[in-house]
Design an enzyme around this catalytic site. Sequence first.
Site, short mmCIF file in Angstrom:
data_model
loop_
_atom_site.label_atom_id
_atom_site.label_comp_id
_atom_site.label_asym_id
_atom_site.label_seq_id
_atom_site.Cartn_x
_atom_site.Cartn_y
_atom_site.Cartn_z
N LEU A 20 0.90 -1.01 -0.02
CA LEU A 20 0.05 0.00 -0.12
C LEU A 20 0.92 1.22 0.01
CD1 LEU A 20 -2.68 -1.25 2.61
CD2 LEU A 20 -3.17 -1.06 0.24
N GLY A 23 7.88 4.07 3.54
CA GLY A 23 8.38 5.08 4.01
C GLY A 23 10.11 5.05 4.35
N THR A 24 10.63 5.67 4.90
CA THR A 24 12.16 5.52 5.18
C THR A 24 12.51 4.17 5.89
OG1 THR A 24 11.94 7.74 5.83
CG2 THR A 24 14.02 6.68 6.29
N ALA A 26 9.67 1.70 6.85
CA ALA A 26 8.65 0.75 7.07
C ALA A 26 7.94 0.53 5.68
CB ALA A 26 7.66 1.50 8.06
N THR A 27 7.20 -0.55 5.56
CA THR A 27 6.26 -0.64 4.26
C THR A 27 5.07 -1.24 4.95
OG1 THR A 27 8.24 -1.26 3.06
CG2 THR A 27 6.29 -1.97 2.18
N VAL A 28 4.19 -0.72 4.18
CA VAL A 28 2.70 -1.11 4.38
C VAL A 28 1.98 -1.78 3.72
CG1 VAL A 28 0.39 -0.12 5.26
CG2 VAL A 28 2.35 1.07 5.81
N LYS A 44 1.78 -2.34 8.89
CA LYS A 44 3.23 -1.80 8.78
C LYS A 44 4.28 -2.55 9.23
CE LYS A 44 4.70 2.89 10.19
NZ LYS A 44 4.13 3.91 10.84
N ASP A 137 2.85 15.56 12.25
CA ASP A 137 3.02 15.27 10.85
C ASP A 137 1.79 15.23 9.95
OD1 ASP A 137 4.51 14.65 8.64
OD2 ASP A 137 4.84 12.57 9.05
#
Length: 472
Positions: A20, A23-24, A26-28, A44, A137
Site C-alpha cells: 500500500l 517510507g524510510t 517501513a512498508t505497509v 506496517k 506530521d
Amino acid sequence: MAGAGWAPPQLEDFILTERLGSGTYATVFKAYRKRNVREVVAIKCVSKKSLNKASVENLLTEIEILKTIRHPHIVELKDFQWNKEYIYLIMEFCAGGDLSRFIHTRRILPEKVARIFLQQLACALKFLHEKNISHLDLKPQNILLSSLDKPLLKLADFGFAQHMSPRDEKHVLRGSPLYMAPEMVCNGQYDARVDLWSMGVILYEALFGRPPFASRSFAELEEKIRSNHPIELPRHPRLSQECLDLLQRLLKRDPQQRISFKEFFAHPFVDMEHMPSAESLGKATSLVMEAVKKDQQGDASAALSLYSKALEYFVPALRYETDARRKEAIRSKVSQYISRAEQLKGLVSSNNKVLLQQGIPARDILKEMSKDKPCLYAALELASAAVAREEEGKDDYETLDLYQQSLGDLLRMLAAEPAGRRRELLHAEIQALMGRAEYLKEQIKMKESQWEAESIGKEGILDSARGSCILQ
C-alpha cells in the site's frame, strides 16, 4: 526495502498481499487474517535493521499512543508483533486510499466537502489535544479514507507524535517541509500549535489543489518558508467569508498570532456543533417544536429563524442516519418544514421591505450630512448597493459581502464620529444594516441546508461533491 521481485515478509496468522505504501523504515501491506473471519487489515512492517535510536523511540511512542486511543477518526492499532527481522503494526484497513490522492484525482474539493472533512479532522485533533498529544506530521498522505462511497477520514501515521502539554517546547525537527510550520524551520523551536498550521495547509490544498508553499525546488521551498510575507489566498474558487477567515487565522507565520486550539474548535467554519452525530436529530426536533409553537402564535419571523436553525441539524442527522427507511422518513419531514419556511419567508420579506422603505429617507439624510466625509459617503453607498441587491431578490454571498464590507467601514467611522445628530443617525443605520445582514445570512444558510437535505442520497458525501462541482 522493496525491490521489483521482492516478496513480502511472512507473518504466521496473516496473508500479506499488495503493497500500500512505503517510507524510510517501513512498508505497509494489505493483509488477510487466516483464521476465523477473513478480516482485511493493513500491516506496517518495520525492518529492525533500518532503525536508529531516534526511529526506535518514534516507533515505541507510536505504539504507546495508538494502543491507548480509540476514536472514529483515528486509525485503529489492532495488535503488534515482532520477530528477528521485523516489527509488525496490525492496523485497521482503509479502502479509500489517502486524502492526497483523493484531492489530486478531483483537482480541488468543493468548500462543502472540504468543510465536512475538516470537521472530522478537527474532531480527531480535539480528542488528541485533550490528551496532550500532538501529531506533528499532519499532511494529506497521513489521512486515510475508510471507503470511497461514504468516506470517513482517519488520522494515521503517528510516527512523529509526542505527548505535549500546550506550553511544551520541542527542538527536534519533525514532519514534512511542505506542511511544517515556519517556526519549526526558522527557529527550531515549536509547540503544539504547529498542528494548527498543518491543518491550515491541508484545508488550503483541499480548496486550491496545491499547498501554499508548493515549489519547484527545495531552495525555492526554503525561501518561501523563511519569507516574512503573509500567505496570500487565491481569488478562485470563490469561498465563504467564514472559510477565508479560518484559513487566514490558521496560516499565521507567527504562532503567537495564530488561532488558538480553543478558537479553532469554536470557529463557525469548523462548526463542530453541527457535525453528524447521534444527537443531531434530537436537536433538530426540539427546534422544530419551538418553531411550530411560534408559528401558531403568529410570530412569523421567530418561526422562520427556528425552522432555519432546525434545518442546520437535520442535514447532519440525514448524514448520520444509515437506515434507508428512517432516512427517507426524516427527508419527508424536512420537505414539509422547508415548504412552511418558504411560506414564512414570503411573509417576513414583505414586512421587511416595508421597514426598509421607511428607513430609506434616514439613509438619504445621512448621505447628505456625509458629503464632507468621502469615506463615510462611500460606505453608505456600499450599504445602499447591498439593500438594492437584496430588494431585487439576490439573497446570495455577494450581497452579504457588500453588507459586511459596508458594516466594517461604518463601525470604524462610528468609533471616530463625535457626538451629534450624524452620530445618532449613523448608529441607527448600522443597527438596521446588522439586522438585515443577520437575516440574509440565515436565509443563505437555510437555502444551503435545503439543497443539502435534498441532495443527500445513497452515495452520501461524493454525491454532494458531484452536485457542488456542477453548481460551481
